[in-house]
Design an enzyme around this catalytic site. Structure first.
Site, PDB file in Angstrom:
ATOM      1  N   LYS A  22       0.834  -1.143  -0.101  1.00 53.67           N
ATOM      2  CA  LYS A  22      -0.157  -0.044  -0.043  1.00 53.67           C
ATOM      3  C   LYS A  22       0.718   1.324   0.027  1.00 53.67           C
ATOM      4  O   LYS A  22       0.660   2.068  -0.730  1.00 53.67           O
ATOM      5  CB  LYS A  22      -0.985  -0.015   1.219  1.00 53.67           C
ATOM      6  CG  LYS A  22      -1.413   1.268   1.332  1.00 53.67           C
ATOM      7  CD  LYS A  22      -2.339   1.192   2.653  1.00 53.67           C
ATOM      8  CE  LYS A  22      -1.733   1.639   4.079  1.00 53.67           C
ATOM      9  NZ  LYS A  22      -1.690   3.089   4.106  1.00 53.67           N
ATOM     10  N   ASN A  23       1.936   1.364   0.898  1.00 53.92           N
ATOM     11  CA  ASN A  23       2.702   2.653   1.042  1.00 53.92           C
ATOM     12  C   ASN A  23       3.565   2.669  -0.186  1.00 53.92           C
ATOM     13  O   ASN A  23       4.388   3.845  -0.136  1.00 53.92           O
ATOM     14  CB  ASN A  23       3.259   2.563   2.361  1.00 53.92           C
ATOM     15  CG  ASN A  23       2.356   2.654   3.486  1.00 53.92           C
ATOM     16  OD1 ASN A  23       1.290   2.791   3.312  1.00 53.92           O
ATOM     17  ND2 ASN A  23       2.932   2.739   4.845  1.00 53.92           N
ATOM     18  N   CYS A 117      -5.306   8.159   9.773  1.00 61.01           N
ATOM     19  CA  CYS A 117      -5.389   7.405  11.021  1.00 61.01           C
ATOM     20  C   CYS A 117      -5.426   8.398  12.233  1.00 61.01           C
ATOM     21  O   CYS A 117      -4.589   9.282  12.135  1.00 61.01           O
ATOM     22  CB  CYS A 117      -4.304   6.271  11.241  1.00 61.01           C
ATOM     23  SG  CYS A 117      -4.534   4.952  10.205  1.00 61.01           S
ATOM     24  N   ARG A 122      -0.371  14.801  13.302  1.00 63.29           N
ATOM     25  CA  ARG A 122       0.498  14.189  12.135  1.00 63.29           C
ATOM     26  C   ARG A 122       0.496  15.622  11.490  1.00 63.29           C
ATOM     27  O   ARG A 122      -0.138  15.618  10.385  1.00 63.29           O
ATOM     28  CB  ARG A 122      -0.285  13.047  11.638  1.00 63.29           C
ATOM     29  CG  ARG A 122      -0.246  11.857  12.374  1.00 63.29           C
ATOM     30  CD  ARG A 122      -0.935  10.656  11.756  1.00 63.29           C
ATOM     31  NE  ARG A 122       0.173  10.233  10.795  1.00 63.29           N
ATOM     32  CZ  ARG A 122      -0.038   8.948  10.149  1.00 63.29           C
ATOM     33  NH1 ARG A 122      -1.245   8.298  10.269  1.00 63.29           N
ATOM     34  NH2 ARG A 122       0.753   8.335   9.161  1.00 63.29           N
ATOM     35  N   VAL A 124       2.156  18.340   8.467  1.00 64.15           N
ATOM     36  CA  VAL A 124       2.531  18.399   7.324  1.00 64.15           C
ATOM     37  C   VAL A 124       3.536  19.533   6.863  1.00 64.15           C
ATOM     38  O   VAL A 124       4.030  19.858   5.969  1.00 64.15           O
ATOM     39  CB  VAL A 124       1.735  18.231   6.199  1.00 64.15           C
ATOM     40  CG1 VAL A 124       1.061  16.998   5.988  1.00 64.15           C
ATOM     41  CG2 VAL A 124       0.586  19.478   6.246  1.00 64.15           C
ATOM     42  N   ASP A 307       4.515   0.595  12.198  1.00 62.36           N
ATOM     43  CA  ASP A 307       3.363   0.173  11.787  1.00 62.36           C
ATOM     44  C   ASP A 307       3.164  -1.396  12.140  1.00 62.36           C
ATOM     45  O   ASP A 307       2.352  -2.194  12.095  1.00 62.36           O
ATOM     46  CB  ASP A 307       3.379   0.148  10.231  1.00 62.36           C
ATOM     47  CG  ASP A 307       3.017   1.418   9.764  1.00 62.36           C
ATOM     48  OD1 ASP A 307       2.555   2.364  10.665  1.00 62.36           O
ATOM     49  OD2 ASP A 307       3.278   1.627   8.559  1.00 62.36           O
ATOM     50  N   VAL A 329       7.929   7.235  17.201  1.00 68.56           N
ATOM     51  CA  VAL A 329       7.610   7.951  16.002  1.00 68.56           C
ATOM     52  C   VAL A 329       6.284   8.673  15.956  1.00 68.56           C
ATOM     53  O   VAL A 329       6.357   9.765  15.516  1.00 68.56           O
ATOM     54  CB  VAL A 329       7.489   6.808  14.753  1.00 68.56           C
ATOM     55  CG1 VAL A 329       7.163   7.472  13.407  1.00 68.56           C
ATOM     56  CG2 VAL A 329       8.643   5.970  14.552  1.00 68.56           C
ATOM     57  N   ARG A 399      -8.697  -0.551   4.844  1.00 65.21           N
ATOM     58  CA  ARG A 399      -7.711   0.525   4.139  1.00 65.21           C
ATOM     59  C   ARG A 399      -6.536  -0.095   3.854  1.00 65.21           C
ATOM     60  O   ARG A 399      -5.774   0.242   2.753  1.00 65.21           O
ATOM     61  CB  ARG A 399      -7.330   1.701   5.063  1.00 65.21           C
ATOM     62  CG  ARG A 399      -8.825   2.639   5.206  1.00 65.21           C
ATOM     63  CD  ARG A 399      -8.248   3.907   6.081  1.00 65.21           C
ATOM     64  NE  ARG A 399      -6.927   4.239   5.815  1.00 65.21           N
ATOM     65  CZ  ARG A 399      -6.260   4.763   6.470  1.00 65.21           C
ATOM     66  NH1 ARG A 399      -6.320   4.928   7.858  1.00 65.21           N
ATOM     67  NH2 ARG A 399      -4.902   5.128   6.170  1.00 65.21           N
TER      68      ARG A 399
HETATM   69  C1  UD1 Z   1       4.163   7.129   6.434  1.00 64.63           C
HETATM   70  C2  UD1 Z   1       3.251   5.537   6.305  1.00 64.63           C
HETATM   71  C3  UD1 Z   1       2.969   4.935   7.676  1.00 64.63           C
HETATM   72  C4  UD1 Z   1       3.806   5.070   8.655  1.00 64.63           C
HETATM   73  C5  UD1 Z   1       4.861   6.131   8.978  1.00 64.63           C
HETATM   74  C6  UD1 Z   1       5.955   6.092   9.677  1.00 64.63           C
HETATM   75  C7  UD1 Z   1       2.757   5.903   3.976  1.00 64.63           C
HETATM   76  C8  UD1 Z   1       1.303   6.262   3.095  1.00 64.63           C
HETATM   77  N1  UD1 Z   1       2.124   6.215   5.341  1.00 64.63           N
HETATM   78  O1  UD1 Z   1       3.317   7.801   6.906  1.00 64.63           O
HETATM   79  O2  UD1 Z   1       2.056   3.799   7.267  1.00 64.63           O
HETATM   80  O3  UD1 Z   1       3.135   4.709  10.053  1.00 64.63           O
HETATM   81  O4  UD1 Z   1       5.186   6.768   7.582  1.00 64.63           O
HETATM   82  O5  UD1 Z   1       6.569   5.108   9.126  1.00 64.63           O
HETATM   83  O6  UD1 Z   1       3.691   5.746   3.588  1.00 64.63           O
HETATM   84  N2  UD1 Z   1       6.059  14.785  10.682  1.00 64.63           N
HETATM   85  C9  UD1 Z   1       6.157  16.094  11.209  1.00 64.63           C
HETATM   86  N3  UD1 Z   1       6.107  17.176  10.214  1.00 64.63           N
HETATM   87  C10 UD1 Z   1       5.881  16.495   8.838  1.00 64.63           C
HETATM   88  C11 UD1 Z   1       5.667  15.270   8.517  1.00 64.63           C
HETATM   89  C12 UD1 Z   1       5.890  14.296   9.769  1.00 64.63           C
HETATM   90  O7  UD1 Z   1       6.563  16.462  12.388  1.00 64.63           O
HETATM   91  O8  UD1 Z   1       5.543  17.344   7.847  1.00 64.63           O
HETATM   92  C13 UD1 Z   1       6.270  13.803  11.971  1.00 64.63           C
HETATM   93  C14 UD1 Z   1       4.972  12.925  12.121  1.00 64.63           C
HETATM   94  O9  UD1 Z   1       4.239  13.633  13.280  1.00 64.63           O
HETATM   95  C15 UD1 Z   1       5.566  11.748  12.789  1.00 64.63           C
HETATM   96  C16 UD1 Z   1       6.780  11.569  12.157  1.00 64.63           C
HETATM   97  O10 UD1 Z   1       7.286  12.710  11.547  1.00 64.63           O
HETATM   98  O11 UD1 Z   1       5.672  11.877  14.211  1.00 64.63           O
HETATM   99  C17 UD1 Z   1       6.727  10.594  11.010  1.00 64.63           C
HETATM  100  O12 UD1 Z   1       5.789  10.723  10.192  1.00 64.63           O
HETATM  101  P1  UD1 Z   1       5.619  10.344   8.747  1.00 64.63           P
HETATM  102  O13 UD1 Z   1       7.024   9.525   8.312  1.00 64.63           O
HETATM  103  O14 UD1 Z   1       5.554  11.576   7.740  1.00 64.63           O
HETATM  104  O15 UD1 Z   1       4.629   9.533   8.336  1.00 64.63           O
HETATM  105  P2  UD1 Z   1       3.791   9.471   7.216  1.00 64.63           P
HETATM  106  O16 UD1 Z   1       4.569   9.783   5.811  1.00 64.63           O
HETATM  107  O17 UD1 Z   1       2.380  10.201   7.343  1.00 64.63           O
END
Ligand code: UD1
Length: 423
Positions: A22-23, A117, A122, A124, A307, A329, A399
């Site tokens: 999926k990812n 989730c 979380r 961006v 995960d 994480v 999902r």
């Molecule tokens: C992806 C995976 C998800 C997995 C996660 C961590 C996909 C579609 N999903 O989610 O299954 O659990 O990686 O391995 O690939 N963060 C910030 N600022 C940002 C972005 C992230 O502070 O702009 C923080 C988040 O809050 C979190 C950490 O970074 O604490 C990791 O998140 P991230 O790797 O971005 O997760 P996703 O990419 O959403």
């Protein structure tokens, strides 16, 4: 809305095939926005998140054709709308992956702030800061990220403050069409990043360093179409192996990629599993023995994946001894713990760690799924329980796990899906 009924107490036995990741599939579908030529994506898992991404592309005017082998062809030459609406984004956080490609090829994007989730905050901010450093002007207002750039994005030296998977992917896709050489430091190293880089390179991109924490991307004028098969799902693989270990079973998973599961396989061995690892298969045998508790700490790849921690909590719940699981994480990723305690587990939360004292067996109970991986852990808990467990709100599981009840049934589990009528 459906519900799963599980009658536990059966050791899982048999063989199953692992689906595409999926990812990996989600960013690769978004990468289809980077070219006007068709992109064919093979080994696509049948999941609600994939349908959501296809719907999102469809509402932008992208054509999608699914052939008889379930390969998907994306043709974004017909794109007419550069907006990802809240109705779709709120159900899937990975919708943010369209931001980089839209901006890079069309100079404009409007993407609702993501939901997904319910696992802590979380943000961006890393995606936004990196794209700004590449020359985009970005405003966040009324729940939308509005981004635009005059001409092409410009290459930049991007340093990620936190390791972010989709953040790295957004920058990789944007940088592929940017003017000049982009360097991403503190890049995520997940296998899905490597898969996306391989796909982009096949489309004509010039990306190096994928799989390390420094990536170098030389922007090109344009990308073209190609055919690409997504890698096997390492989280699905690990989930079935953990279910097999928790139920003292003997299971072979096929069409997987063992190299992407090192950290998880080590923990399964510590739990007492005998493993036979082939080129694209893993066979796990507990020889009927009770698992031993393991302790672990989640971290970005190649460390133990976040995960997979909820599933190991379910295993520890019935293992011999006490194990601790530390989540570094995400915040607030222990919602499954209270449900497991209702099934007779002995788990306490201390800050970002759970301490699990293994009990001989759990007792079936009605429980509620709260996020994707928590749902998987509750199913494992149901499989190791005496009596009946019902898992509600299983839309979370659909999902990310393809045909989960059919696959578990084929391993001997007594599990069925029951529609629930509302009202
Ligand atoms: C992806 C995976 C998800 C997995 C996660 C961590 C996909 C579609 N999903 O989610 O299954 O659990 O990686 O391995 O690939 N963060 C910030 N600022 C940002 C972005 C992230 O502070 O702009 C923080 C988040 O809050 C979190 C950490 O970074 O604490 C990791 O998140 P991230 O790797 O971005 O997760 P996703 O990419 O959403």
């Amino acid at each position: 809305m459906d519900r799963l009924h599980i009658n536990g107490g059966v050791s899982l036995e048999g063989e199953i095939r692992i689906a595409g990741a999926k990812n990996s599939a989600l960013p690769i579908l978004a990468a289809g926005l980077l070219t006007a030529e068709p992109l064919q994506v093979c080994n696509m898992p049948h999941l609600v998140d994939i349908t959501t991404m296809l719907e999102l592309l469809g509402c932008m005017g992208v054509q999608r054709v699914v052939d008889e082998r379930m390969n998907v062809q994306i043709d974004s030459s017909t794109i007419r709308n550069l907006k990802a609406p809240y109705e779709l984004v709120r159900t899937m956080r990975a919708s943010i992956l369209v931001l980089g490609p839209l901006l890079a090829r069309h100079g404009r994007a409007e993407v609702a702030l993501p939901g997904g989730c319910a696992i802590g905050s979380r943000p961006v901010n890393q995606h936004v800061a990196a794209l700004r450093s590449m020359g985009a002007s970005i405003e966040v207002e009324n729940g939308y990220i509005r981004a635009e750039v005059e001409g092409r994005l410009k290459a930049a030296h991007v340093f990620m403050d936190v390791v972010t998977v989709t953040g790295t992917e957004n920058v990789m896709m944007a940088a592929s069409l940017a003017d000049g050489q982009t360097i991403i430091e503190n890049a995520a190293r997940e296998p899905e990043i490597v898969d996306l880089a391989d796909c982009l390179n096949r489309m004509g991109a010039d990306i190096k360093g994928q799989g390390s924490n420094t990536m170098v991307i030389n922007g090109v004028e344009e990308l073209h179409g190609c055919s690409f098969a997504v890698m096997p799902d390492r989280i699905e693989t690990g989930t079935y192996l953990i279910a097999a270990a928790a139920t003292r079973g003997h299971v072979k998973v096929k069409d997987t990629c063992p190299q992407t599961l090192e950290a998880v396989l080590r923990k399964l061995e510590q739990a007492g599993a005998s493993l036979r690892v082939g080129e694209d298969s893993i066979e796990l045998d507990m020889r009927g023995r009770r698992p031993r508790s393991v302790s672990l700490r989640t971290s970005p790849y190649p460390a133990f994946p976040t995960d997979m921690q909820a599933q190991f909590t379910a295993l520890n719940a019935v293992a011999a001894g006490t194990g601790s699981i530390t989540e570094t994480v995400f915040e607030n990723r222990f919602m499954h713990v209270h449900e497991m305690n209702r099934m007779g587990a002995n788990i306490r939360v201390e800050g970002n760690t759970v301490i699990v004292e293994g009990v001989e067996s759990l007792k079936g109970a009605p429980v509620m799924a709260t996020d994707l991986r928590a749902s998987a852990s509750l199913i494992i808990a149901g499989l190791v329980s005496q009596g009946e467990t019902t898992v509600d709100r299983i839309y979370h599981i659909d999902r990310g796990y393809e045909c989960i009840e059919e696959k578990l049934q084929s391993l001997g589990a007594r599990i069925s899906r029951v529609p629930v009528r509302s009202g």
